[in-house]
Structure formats: structure tokens, C-alpha cells
Write a protein that holds these residues in place. Sequence first.
Motif, mmCIF file in Angstrom:
data_model
loop_
_atom_site.group_PDB
_atom_site.id
_atom_site.type_symbol
_atom_site.label_atom_id
_atom_site.label_comp_id
_atom_site.label_asym_id
_atom_site.label_seq_id
_atom_site.Cartn_x
_atom_site.Cartn_y
_atom_site.Cartn_z
ATOM 1 N N LEU A 302 -9.955 -8.376 51.671
ATOM 2 C CA LEU A 302 -11.188 -8.811 51.634
ATOM 3 C C LEU A 302 -11.422 -9.477 53.226
ATOM 4 C CD1 LEU A 302 -11.333 -11.295 48.573
ATOM 5 C CD2 LEU A 302 -11.950 -8.925 48.616
ATOM 6 N N TYR A 303 -12.466 -9.272 53.565
ATOM 7 C CA TYR A 303 -13.000 -10.042 54.959
ATOM 8 C C TYR A 303 -14.095 -11.013 54.505
ATOM 9 C CZ TYR A 303 -10.047 -6.891 57.181
ATOM 10 O OH TYR A 303 -9.111 -5.902 57.851
ATOM 11 N N VAL A 304 -13.851 -12.031 54.814
ATOM 12 C CA VAL A 304 -14.871 -13.349 54.303
ATOM 13 C C VAL A 304 -15.264 -14.113 55.195
ATOM 14 C CG1 VAL A 304 -13.500 -13.074 52.228
ATOM 15 C CG2 VAL A 304 -13.200 -14.970 53.552
ATOM 16 N N LYS A 305 -16.434 -14.439 55.130
ATOM 17 C CA LYS A 305 -17.006 -15.668 55.984
ATOM 18 C C LYS A 305 -16.857 -16.891 55.167
ATOM 19 C CE LYS A 305 -21.009 -13.154 57.978
ATOM 20 N NZ LYS A 305 -22.682 -13.331 58.259
ATOM 21 N N LEU A 306 -16.806 -18.325 55.812
ATOM 22 C CA LEU A 306 -16.627 -19.432 55.218
ATOM 23 C C LEU A 306 -17.943 -20.219 55.367
ATOM 24 C CD1 LEU A 306 -15.093 -21.291 53.578
ATOM 25 C CD2 LEU A 306 -14.038 -22.534 55.571
ATOM 26 N N LYS A 307 -18.637 -20.198 54.340
ATOM 27 C CA LYS A 307 -19.942 -21.023 54.660
ATOM 28 C C LYS A 307 -19.894 -22.279 53.527
ATOM 29 C CE LYS A 307 -22.997 -16.988 55.755
ATOM 30 N NZ LYS A 307 -24.057 -16.324 55.458
ATOM 31 N N ASN A 308 -20.378 -23.292 54.052
ATOM 32 C CA ASN A 308 -20.286 -24.675 53.221
ATOM 33 C C ASN A 308 -19.272 -24.636 52.274
ATOM 34 O OD1 ASN A 308 -22.842 -24.997 54.375
ATOM 35 N ND2 ASN A 308 -23.818 -23.475 53.106
ATOM 36 N N GLY A 309 -17.987 -24.544 52.937
ATOM 37 C CA GLY A 309 -16.839 -24.750 51.958
ATOM 38 C C GLY A 309 -16.766 -23.738 50.781
ATOM 39 N N LYS A 310 -17.300 -22.437 51.111
ATOM 40 C CA LYS A 310 -17.072 -21.568 50.096
ATOM 41 C C LYS A 310 -16.966 -19.959 50.826
ATOM 42 C CE LYS A 310 -19.556 -19.712 45.840
ATOM 43 N NZ LYS A 310 -20.607 -19.847 44.937
ATOM 44 N N MET A 311 -16.056 -19.361 50.167
ATOM 45 C CA MET A 311 -15.938 -17.855 50.654
ATOM 46 C C MET A 311 -17.183 -17.091 50.413
ATOM 47 S SD MET A 311 -13.016 -15.553 48.690
ATOM 48 C CE MET A 311 -13.575 -14.998 47.099
ATOM 49 N N GLN A 312 -17.648 -16.213 51.471
ATOM 50 C CA GLN A 312 -18.632 -15.178 51.157
ATOM 51 C C GLN A 312 -18.021 -13.915 51.718
ATOM 52 O OE1 GLN A 312 -22.431 -16.182 50.102
ATOM 53 N NE2 GLN A 312 -20.698 -17.267 49.068
ATOM 54 N N ILE A 313 -17.926 -12.822 50.818
ATOM 55 C CA ILE A 313 -17.288 -11.582 50.971
ATOM 56 C C ILE A 313 -18.157 -10.657 51.536
ATOM 57 C CG2 ILE A 313 -16.028 -9.711 50.095
ATOM 58 C CD1 ILE A 313 -15.509 -11.368 47.492
ATOM 59 N N ILE A 314 -17.648 -10.207 53.053
ATOM 60 C CA ILE A 314 -18.469 -9.255 53.677
ATOM 61 C C ILE A 314 -18.096 -7.980 53.656
ATOM 62 C CG2 ILE A 314 -19.506 -11.267 55.355
ATOM 63 C CD1 ILE A 314 -17.521 -10.303 57.222
ATOM 64 N N ALA A 315 -16.740 -7.863 53.312
ATOM 65 C CA ALA A 315 -16.048 -6.406 53.035
ATOM 66 C C ALA A 315 -15.147 -6.497 52.072
ATOM 67 C CB ALA A 315 -15.719 -5.925 54.330
ATOM 68 N N GLU A 316 -14.776 -5.297 51.501
ATOM 69 C CA GLU A 316 -13.806 -5.363 50.391
ATOM 70 C C GLU A 316 -13.364 -3.947 50.071
ATOM 71 O OE1 GLU A 316 -13.793 -6.341 45.356
ATOM 72 O OE2 GLU A 316 -15.463 -6.823 46.635
ATOM 73 N N GLN A 317 -12.071 -4.029 49.721
ATOM 74 C CA GLN A 317 -11.216 -2.683 49.340
ATOM 75 C C GLN A 317 -10.087 -3.108 48.517
ATOM 76 O OE1 GLN A 317 -9.550 -0.488 52.619
ATOM 77 N NE2 GLN A 317 -10.073 1.458 51.418
#
Length: 317
Positions: A302-317
Motif C-alpha cells: 500500500l502507498y498511503v497518505k496520513l490525513k487527520n490521523g488516519k491512513m488514506q490509501i492512494i495505491a494498492e497491490q
Amino acid sequence: MLCLFSLSEASNLAKIYLNEGLEAVGRELEKELANKDFWAEELKGKDVSLGYYDEESTIIVTNKTEKTFKVFRYQDGKLTQEFDQKNTLTGLMGDKEIEGDLKTPIGFYELGKKFTPPTTYYGHYAFATTYPNLLDRVQGKTGGGIWIHGYPLDGSRLDEYKTRGCIALYNDVLKEFTKLIENRKEVFAMTEEKEVVRANTDEIAALLASLFAWKHSWTISDTKTYLSFYDEEDFRRFDKKKFNEFAAMKRAIFSKNERKTIKFSKISISPYPNIKNEKLFRISFYEDYYAPSYQFRGNKLLYVKLKNGKMQIIAEQ
């Protein structure tokens, strides 16, 4: 080794087991693993500035502005610097976007085994990186053949144009580096431009809690919660499916409400350098998945952003 519960809490789990069975105990454990406070306590005293790793790992950090090449070893929460080389030669500044732009990519990559290059122009041997990685590919970046290698054996001059985006070390330095990492299992290469990208305990704890909350929602087919961990605007799957198409597919699968078993192990979370200086992370783990209609055992990324203390997935395999 995680120590999930105190003696009194273990006693409570025993009572839950006696009254409700093993699955009820599992639900309690899942709740704890999705709790950021649990992970904050678990990470106390650990150096996670270059990430969190379940297994012993080696991280190479190249800073293109400072021309430095450093090697760190992570083991049991301790980070030790083992190598520090100055005057390292890289490609042009800026992030690599297209083949032939002569830039060294900014990001986080796995490092392959030592190999003999096709010509002595690259020194005695070289190591290939995994550029373009999943995130690079879904963002449309092109090119390849980004290596860590030596200098020409015939004495030819190298400069930032002639490296063609690779990282070049003097041949004697390359030999020292090779002796250090040659027999190591997990070796990663991080390339930065100017800003030093590092993580902290709060961020890693939030990501670990999010990861297990995401897994729990997946296990129980809670579609709404599951999809809340994805960035609706920026998400791309490995096949470049955007969020809406991916979400529709997941809703159809979850509607079957199949009984699933999902286990994660060998987790690593690494800060991901990027030209925008966003809070990006690379998360990898081994997944053991079982459902009546589908089974999978293998590595997940997974590639993720961290927004407001929560992961947000931007790419997945």
C-alpha cells in the motif's frame, strides 16, 4: 514480540473465551490492534524515524542535495548508522518523471542482489532498484534501470548527466558498501532531494491502528468503513482503476457477506520522500487471506497518505 494484555486483562479474555468462545476473544484482540494508544505504548523507546519493521532491515538514504549516502540498520526498534559517504554522484535534481530525463527518482525502493553490469563503465558490479515502483507506475512515471554502481574502470569521467539517473559510488567505496549489505535479506533505498523525510511515533502508531481497523472492516464486510480508508480523489489500484470503479467492485464482493479470515504479518511502514513534501508512507506486509470463493497468500503493498490521523490509501497491490 507484542505483549497485548496485562494479567488482569488476560483473565478477562479467559472469561470471554469460556462464555463466548474463541471468536469473541479474537474480536477483543482486533479492537486492541485498531487502538492507536496501544501502538503508541508498544512503540515507546523505539526509533521509528526511518520507519517500523517487523524484521531486521537495512535502509540506504541518499540525499541528492547534500550528496550523501548513508546506511542504517533497523533491528528490534533500534536504528544504527553503519555507513556515511559524502560526495556521492546522482543524476539531475528534481523527481524522475519520464524515461531519459536523467533524474534520480525521489522515493523508497527495494534493492536487488549484486550483479555484474554489461560493461565496465559501471564499475565491477551494481545493484538495481525497483524503480518504477507501484506508486510511480500508477502516477504515469516511466523509465527504469536505476542502479547503485561504481565508476568506469577505464578512468572515464562521470558527472550528473552521465549517471543517467543512477547513484554512483567510487569503486573502493562500493566495495565497502557491498561487504556491509551483501548477505542481508531486507534492503531498501530511500532517495531524497532537499527535505529530510522522517516519521515519528505518533504517525506510525496512527498508521498501524488504521491498518488493523481497515483489516477488521474488510473481515466483517463493512463496506462503508472499509472504503473510508481510501483517498477518493487520488487512489489508483495496480491496474489504474480509480476509486469509483474500485468501490463498485468491492461493494459487489462484500454484498456476498462471505466468512473471511485475514492475517497480516511481516509489517513494514516507511516514510516516503516526495517532491510535494506530503505525509506519504509505504506499507508492506504478508497477507494470509481465506474466503470460500478466493484464497491468497503473498505480499501486499500500500502507498498511503496520513490525513487527520488516519491512513488514506492512494495505491494498492
